[in-house]
Design an enzyme around this catalytic site. Structure first.
Site, PDB file in Angstrom:
ATOM      1  N   ASN A 149       0.771  -1.186   0.276  1.00 45.81           N
ATOM      2  CA  ASN A 149      -0.073   0.082   0.181  1.00 45.81           C
ATOM      3  C   ASN A 149       0.785   1.317   0.171  1.00 45.81           C
ATOM      4  O   ASN A 149       0.309   2.048  -0.626  1.00 45.81           O
ATOM      5  CB  ASN A 149      -0.953  -0.062   1.039  1.00 45.81           C
ATOM      6  CG  ASN A 149      -0.456  -0.035   2.619  1.00 45.81           C
ATOM      7  OD1 ASN A 149       0.824  -0.666   2.584  1.00 45.81           O
ATOM      8  ND2 ASN A 149      -1.120   0.229   3.457  1.00 45.81           N
ATOM      9  N   GLY A 224       2.908  -5.614   7.499  1.00 46.67           N
ATOM     10  CA  GLY A 224       1.794  -6.450   6.640  1.00 46.67           C
ATOM     11  C   GLY A 224       0.967  -6.686   7.529  1.00 46.67           C
ATOM     12  O   GLY A 224       0.407  -6.088   8.415  1.00 46.67           O
ATOM     13  N   SER A 225       0.054  -7.847   7.195  1.00 52.59           N
ATOM     14  CA  SER A 225      -1.045  -8.358   7.942  1.00 52.59           C
ATOM     15  C   SER A 225      -0.645  -9.079   9.067  1.00 52.59           C
ATOM     16  O   SER A 225       0.408  -9.535   9.371  1.00 52.59           O
ATOM     17  CB  SER A 225      -1.910  -9.119   7.002  1.00 52.59           C
ATOM     18  OG  SER A 225      -1.233 -10.339   6.776  1.00 52.59           O
ATOM     19  N   GLY A 229       2.197 -11.596  10.173  1.00 58.90           N
ATOM     20  CA  GLY A 229       2.865 -11.320  11.350  1.00 58.90           C
ATOM     21  C   GLY A 229       3.003 -12.464  12.194  1.00 58.90           C
ATOM     22  O   GLY A 229       4.112 -12.606  13.041  1.00 58.90           O
ATOM     23  N   GLU A 244       4.829  -4.411  12.182  1.00 60.20           N
ATOM     24  CA  GLU A 244       4.027  -3.396  12.156  1.00 60.20           C
ATOM     25  C   GLU A 244       2.885  -3.960  11.452  1.00 60.20           C
ATOM     26  O   GLU A 244       2.895  -4.084  10.246  1.00 60.20           O
ATOM     27  CB  GLU A 244       4.659  -2.181  11.208  1.00 60.20           C
ATOM     28  CG  GLU A 244       5.940  -1.574  11.920  1.00 60.20           C
ATOM     29  CD  GLU A 244       5.626  -0.745  13.034  1.00 60.20           C
ATOM     30  OE1 GLU A 244       4.585  -0.331  13.361  1.00 60.20           O
ATOM     31  OE2 GLU A 244       6.560  -0.671  13.738  1.00 60.20           O
ATOM     32  N   CYS A 278      -3.030   1.331   6.783  1.00 61.03           N
ATOM     33  CA  CYS A 278      -3.012   0.474   8.132  1.00 61.03           C
ATOM     34  C   CYS A 278      -3.780   1.481   9.106  1.00 61.03           C
ATOM     35  O   CYS A 278      -4.627   0.933   9.879  1.00 61.03           O
ATOM     36  CB  CYS A 278      -1.779   0.244   8.547  1.00 61.03           C
ATOM     37  SG  CYS A 278      -0.651   1.612   8.530  1.00 61.03           S
TER      38      CYS A 278
HETATM   39  P1  NAP Z   1       0.672  -9.228   3.606  1.00 56.33           P
HETATM   40  O1  NAP Z   1      -0.016 -10.099   2.713  1.00 56.33           O
HETATM   41  O2  NAP Z   1       0.928  -9.786   4.897  1.00 56.33           O
HETATM   42  O3  NAP Z   1       2.284  -9.092   2.759  1.00 56.33           O
HETATM   43  C1  NAP Z   1       3.399  -8.302   3.287  1.00 56.33           C
HETATM   44  C2  NAP Z   1       4.600  -8.693   2.835  1.00 56.33           C
HETATM   45  O4  NAP Z   1       4.886 -10.108   3.603  1.00 56.33           O
HETATM   46  C3  NAP Z   1       4.574  -9.082   1.374  1.00 56.33           C
HETATM   47  O5  NAP Z   1       5.923  -8.480   0.887  1.00 56.33           O
HETATM   48  C4  NAP Z   1       4.335 -10.646   1.242  1.00 56.33           C
HETATM   49  O6  NAP Z   1       4.777 -11.267   0.209  1.00 56.33           O
HETATM   50  C5  NAP Z   1       5.193 -11.004   2.715  1.00 56.33           C
HETATM   51  N1  NAP Z   1       4.751 -12.367   2.812  1.00 56.33           N
HETATM   52  C6  NAP Z   1       3.602 -13.116   2.524  1.00 56.33           C
HETATM   53  N2  NAP Z   1       3.681 -14.291   3.377  1.00 56.33           N
HETATM   54  C7  NAP Z   1       4.924 -14.367   3.931  1.00 56.33           C
HETATM   55  C8  NAP Z   1       5.405 -15.254   4.816  1.00 56.33           C
HETATM   56  N3  NAP Z   1       5.040 -16.624   5.002  1.00 56.33           N
HETATM   57  N4  NAP Z   1       6.724 -15.127   5.452  1.00 56.33           N
HETATM   58  C9  NAP Z   1       7.272 -13.749   5.226  1.00 56.33           C
HETATM   59  N5  NAP Z   1       7.035 -12.845   4.196  1.00 56.33           N
HETATM   60  C10 NAP Z   1       5.554 -13.196   3.723  1.00 56.33           C
HETATM   61  O7  NAP Z   1       0.210  -7.713   3.554  1.00 56.33           O
HETATM   62  P2  NAP Z   1      -0.455  -6.646   2.553  1.00 56.33           P
HETATM   63  O8  NAP Z   1      -1.605  -7.378   1.948  1.00 56.33           O
HETATM   64  O9  NAP Z   1       0.578  -6.674   1.364  1.00 56.33           O
HETATM   65  O10 NAP Z   1      -0.643  -5.426   3.378  1.00 56.33           O
HETATM   66  C11 NAP Z   1      -1.734  -5.065   3.842  1.00 56.33           C
HETATM   67  C12 NAP Z   1      -1.794  -5.107   5.202  1.00 56.33           C
HETATM   68  O11 NAP Z   1      -0.499  -4.481   5.840  1.00 56.33           O
HETATM   69  C13 NAP Z   1      -2.832  -4.544   5.895  1.00 56.33           C
HETATM   70  O12 NAP Z   1      -3.105  -5.377   7.120  1.00 56.33           O
HETATM   71  C14 NAP Z   1      -2.344  -3.088   6.644  1.00 56.33           C
HETATM   72  O13 NAP Z   1      -2.868  -2.778   7.722  1.00 56.33           O
HETATM   73  C15 NAP Z   1      -1.071  -3.739   6.925  1.00 56.33           C
HETATM   74  N6  NAP Z   1       0.010  -2.388   7.083  1.00 56.33           N
HETATM   75  C16 NAP Z   1       0.472  -1.972   8.259  1.00 56.33           C
HETATM   76  C17 NAP Z   1       1.305  -1.008   8.474  1.00 56.33           C
HETATM   77  C18 NAP Z   1       1.713  -0.733   9.828  1.00 56.33           C
HETATM   78  O14 NAP Z   1       2.633   0.190   9.761  1.00 56.33           O
HETATM   79  N7  NAP Z   1       1.379  -0.924  11.089  1.00 56.33           N
HETATM   80  C19 NAP Z   1       1.339  -0.192   7.369  1.00 56.33           C
HETATM   81  C20 NAP Z   1       0.918  -0.539   5.873  1.00 56.33           C
HETATM   82  C21 NAP Z   1       0.035  -1.712   5.811  1.00 56.33           C
HETATM   83  P3  NAP Z   1       3.847 -11.334  -1.203  1.00 56.33           P
HETATM   84  O15 NAP Z   1       3.571 -10.126  -1.651  1.00 56.33           O
HETATM   85  O16 NAP Z   1       4.929 -12.176  -2.176  1.00 56.33           O
HETATM   86  O17 NAP Z   1       2.723 -12.252  -0.840  1.00 56.33           O
END
Ligand code: NAP
Length: 470
Positions: A149, A224-225, A229, A244, A278
């Site tokens: 995002n 990420g999610s 996490g 985060e 987020c």
């Molecule tokens: P996501 O699906 O968790 O993916 C985030 C990253 O993790 C991607 O690079 C993904 O790679 C990688 N990943 C996926 N599975 C993994 C595993 N088993 N081990 C290690 N890495 C893995 O999150 P998203 O859909 O991209 O992002 C949206 C989420 O992020 C929302 O929940 C949002 O609230 C949160 N977010 C939080 C913050 C904060 O600062 N708190 C800021 C922004 C977003 P792939 O793309 O290859 O799957």
């Protein structure tokens, strides 16, 4: 675009297309790396550690400032690429670029402030006669795993402080939007020894997981999610981890609030980046007495948003990251409607677009607000009184940020003290962050803080040196 490992461009037999969610056109392809390539990146990052540690803080800082200038010179090109791969309006991409430049600048400054402290051992039993001080040392190799995002700024929030305190980095960008980050890594690589900055593309479940489990990576900095996490925290073993994670931020609007100000807060907070933020406003918790007036004003302002080509400067609502993501939001909203919620405006999907949607009569136990809905939706939850507002605000597993709108300072203070979130703003929506502030959630929203100075604390280890002068 190829990966960058040990200063070399590396591809793979398997490629993944990066798709523009606005028109489904292929922007570019990136390699799908596998474990062997992840091993190579880990090796190169470890080999480069000594070259970086030998550089003076003065030099590291100057080099980061050089990258600041390069990013400024290429601001428009980077913003356009960001819009193409994420679907966010070009004006929002330019803001992400400005924040990225600022984040990098903060890290360049912080590189000169990695201080230890003197420690009075004579305050402890038998400690008289010592002179002791601490040093903050780099951890070694930091793996930065980032979401789609805000791919550029969130990656810089990890790798810039990591390098400022002399860690080498491996970046695993999101598969759906890897290009802007990979292009940025090239700028950094031009300034630092080979292997200090490495990128690896491929699926998170494979290469991301491999980095998390590797004993030769010293820190995982993940955004990420919550689901991902949680997995990371279970698998990372003894290495340091910063998480985060997702948010479900409440905006509490009390009956004495400035309604116009609160409405503006929702427009900026719930619909920014098509709601894929987020710290977006994801639950409006409002006292019944003012809810009708608030809803009417919110609908009127929401309908002024312009949905269209994200590259068009008049567009204020772009696409979601994919049609699949938009369909998920559509399904969640439709389920809430079936359970009694009422759409006041919006509620229609077209390909990867989802209209800015205001939905009233939402109950705190509906899926729409129990879990994070990552789309342009403003759910209104009506409550009776401050106690209920705080109870509802705290009624989820999330605790990233929160906003409270009231002109009564005693009520504001109760919210500040009782809402369980990493940040509580008064008369400001949760969707606000400066890049130097400590940022990070409570509860399931995360572990650890970012914000350059705070990231440096999480990316260094403290050594105590004691001289026996007796
Ligand atoms: P996501 O699906 O968790 O993916 C985030 C990253 O993790 C991607 O690079 C993904 O790679 C990688 N990943 C996926 N599975 C993994 C595993 N088993 N081990 C290690 N890495 C893995 O999150 P998203 O859909 O991209 O992002 C949206 C989420 O992020 C929302 O929940 C949002 O609230 C949160 N977010 C939080 C913050 C904060 O600062 N708190 C800021 C922004 C977003 P792939 O793309 O290859 O799957």
């Amino acid at each position: 675009m190829d990966m960058l490992i040990g200063g070399k461009h590396i591809s793979s037999d398997d490629l993944e297309e990066v798709i523009n969610p606005y028109n489904d056109e292929v922007i570019d392809t990136v390699p799908i790396a596998h474990r062997q390539t992840a091993d190579l990146a880990i090796d190169e990052a470890n080999k480069a550690k000594s070259a970086l540690v030998e550089m003076s803080a003065f030099k590291v800082s100057n080099k980061l400032f050089n990258v600041v200038e390069k990013l400024k010179d290429n601001r428009e090109d980077f913003a356009e690429l960001l819009t193409l791969e994420v679907g966010k309006p070009i004006n929002e991409s330019l803001v992400e670029l400005d924040r990225s430049i600022e984040t990098l600048k903060l890290a360049a400054e912080e590189a000169k402030r990695i201080y230890g402290e003197s420690v009075p051992l004579d305050a402890g039993l038998n400690g008289k006669g010592f002179f002791a001080f601490t040093q903050r040392l780099p951890l070694g190799v930091v793996a930065a795993i980032t979401p789609f995002n805000y791919p550029l700024n969130l990656t810089i929030h990890k790798i810039a402080p990591a390098i400022a305190c002399k860690n080498t980095v491996i970046i695993k960008p999101p598969t759906e939007a890897p290009l802007t980050v990979m292009k940025f890594a090239e700028l950094l690589n031009d300034e630092f020894p080979d292997g200090v900055v490495n990128t690896i593309t491929g699926y998170g479940s494979e290469v991301g997981d491999y980095l998390v489990c590797s004993p030769n990576v010293d820190k995982i900095s993940f955004t990420g999610s919550i689901t991902t996490g949680m997995m990371i925290s279970q698998k990372a073993g003894m290495k340091k981890v910063t998480l985060e994670l997702g948010g479900n931020d409440p905006m509490v609007v009390l009956k004495d609030a400035d309604i116009e100000k609160a409405v503006k807060g929702v427009i900026n907070g719930a619909f920014l980046n098509a709601g894929q933020v987020c710290m977006g406003v994801k639950r409006i918790i409002i006292e019944e007495e003012i809810a009708d007036e608030f809803a009417e004003k919110l609908v009127s302002e929401t309908e002024k948003l312009v949905m269209g080509n994200p590259l068009d400067k008049t567009t204020t609502l772009g696409t979601l990251i994919s049609k699949k993501a938009a369909m998920q939001v559509e399904e969640t909203v439709n389920n809430a409607v079936e359970d009694g919620a009422k759409i006041l405006t919006g509620g229609v999907r077209r390909d990867a677009f989802y209209e800015a949607t205001v939905i009233d009569n939402v109950k705190p136990d509906m899926d729409l607000v129990v879990r994070e809905t990552f789309g342009p939706v403003a759910p209104i939850i009506r409550v009776n009184g401050l106690d209920e507002a705080i109870e509802v605000a705290n009624g989820t597993e999330y605790g990233l940020q929160a906003g409270v709108f009231t002109n009564d300072y005693s009520k504001a203070m109760r919210c500040v003290q009782e809402i369980e979130a990493g940040t509580v703003f008064v008369n400001k929506q949760s969707t606000f962050r400066t890049d130097n502030m400590p940022f990070g959630g409570f509860k399931s929203s995360g572990v650890g803080k970012e914000g350059i100075k705070y990231s440096v604390e999480e990316m260094t280890k403290t050594k105590l040196i004691g001289l026996n002068l007796r």
